[in-house]
Design a protein around this motif. Structure first.
Motif, PDB file in Angstrom:
ATOM      1  N   GLN A  18       0.839  -1.200   0.000  1.00 21.55           N
ATOM      2  CA  GLN A  18       0.000   0.000   0.000  1.00 21.55           C
ATOM      3  C   GLN A  18       0.876   1.253   0.000  1.00 21.55           C
ATOM      4  O   GLN A  18       0.603   2.218  -0.710  1.00 21.55           O
ATOM      5  N   ALA A  19       1.958   1.229   0.770  1.00 19.31           N
ATOM      6  CA  ALA A  19       2.894   2.355   0.772  1.00 19.31           C
ATOM      7  C   ALA A  19       3.546   2.505  -0.607  1.00 19.31           C
ATOM      8  O   ALA A  19       3.752   3.635  -1.079  1.00 19.31           O
ATOM      9  N   ASP A  21       2.119   1.668  -3.496  1.00 20.56           N
ATOM     10  CA  ASP A  21       1.095   2.262  -4.357  1.00 20.56           C
ATOM     11  C   ASP A  21       0.977   3.763  -4.116  1.00 20.56           C
ATOM     12  O   ASP A  21       0.867   4.545  -5.070  1.00 20.56           O
ATOM     13  N   ASP A  22       1.015   4.183  -2.863  1.00 20.43           N
ATOM     14  CA  ASP A  22       0.954   5.610  -2.541  1.00 20.43           C
ATOM     15  C   ASP A  22       2.157   6.342  -3.129  1.00 20.43           C
ATOM     16  O   ASP A  22       2.020   7.439  -3.692  1.00 20.43           O
ATOM     17  N   TYR A  23       3.333   5.748  -3.003  1.00 19.15           N
ATOM     18  CA  TYR A  23       4.555   6.334  -3.564  1.00 19.15           C
ATOM     19  C   TYR A  23       4.428   6.468  -5.084  1.00 19.15           C
ATOM     20  O   TYR A  23       4.731   7.529  -5.648  1.00 19.15           O
ATOM     21  N   ASP A  25       1.736   6.633  -6.878  1.00 14.68           N
ATOM     22  CA  ASP A  25       0.752   7.667  -7.208  1.00 14.68           C
ATOM     23  C   ASP A  25       1.428   9.035  -7.272  1.00 14.68           C
ATOM     24  O   ASP A  25       1.162   9.828  -8.173  1.00 14.68           O
ATOM     25  N   GLY A  26       2.314   9.301  -6.312  1.00 12.60           N
ATOM     26  CA  GLY A  26       3.010  10.583  -6.285  1.00 12.60           C
ATOM     27  C   GLY A  26       4.008  10.743  -7.410  1.00 12.60           C
ATOM     28  O   GLY A  26       4.100  11.804  -8.034  1.00 12.60           O
ATOM     29  N   GLU A  31      -3.363   7.722  -9.087  1.00 11.12           N
ATOM     30  CA  GLU A  31      -3.898   6.367  -9.234  1.00 11.12           C
ATOM     31  C   GLU A  31      -4.422   6.109 -10.643  1.00 11.12           C
ATOM     32  O   GLU A  31      -4.280   5.021 -11.183  1.00 11.12           O
TER      33      GLU A  31
END
Length: 161
Positions: A18-19, A21-23, A25-26, A31
């Motif tokens: 999840q971290a 995926d968040d990274y 996205d940035g 997303e």
């Protein structure tokens, strides 16, 4: 630092993914930009996962899944941002390569993003060579695929777990 093996059902691995995926996205613009990749990054088929723990906390991960006979696909290699530059990505990859050899794999393939320069540099430094985009990534212009041929252990037993 402690390195442990687990699988895609491990909550610590899921938290790191999840971290990741968040990274991404940035870095890659949100997303929506990555939605085409989501179906290829499910964790349920990742049967071999390496985690690096520091003081009991999972800080880096990577795994692989069967791709075709004798070939595994590396998935979800990641280190938390505050733990980058310390060799954890390399340690994860070396551990996964060794495990793959013991399990009888003769090659590894992987896909990464064209914009992920540090990931690409890591894979190249470890002897991965760029190949034509394979399978589901064949038409994805933002993907870069790599392969590494592995040397099987001489006379060693094949690991089954």
């Amino acid at each position: 630092m402690e390195l442990v093996f687990t699988d895609g059902r491990d909550a610590r691995f899921q938290m790191l993914c999840q971290a990741l995926d968040d990274y991404l996205d940035g870095v890659l613009g949100g997303e929506k930009q990555r939605s085409q990749y989501r179906q290829y990054n499910t964790l349920d088929r990742i049967h071999d996962v390496a985690l690096i723990l520091e003081n009991g906390e999972a800080i880096a991960c990577g795994g692989y899944k069967a791709f075709e006979p004798g070939v595994a696909e590396i998935k979800r290699v990641f280190a938390l941002p505050e733990h980058r530059g310390l060799g954890y990505g390399k340690a994860i990859m070396v551990a996964l390569e060794g495990r793959a050899v013991r399990q009888g794999y003769h090659a590894l393939v992987l896909e990464t993003g064209r914009l992920l320069r540090s990931a690409r540099a890591l894979y190249q430094a470890l002897g991965y060579r760029e190949i034509a985009n394979y399978g589901q990534y064949a038409e994805m212009k933002d993907s870069v695929c790599y392969q590494k041929d592995l040397c099987p252990p001489s006379g060693g037993a094949i690991e089954t777990a």
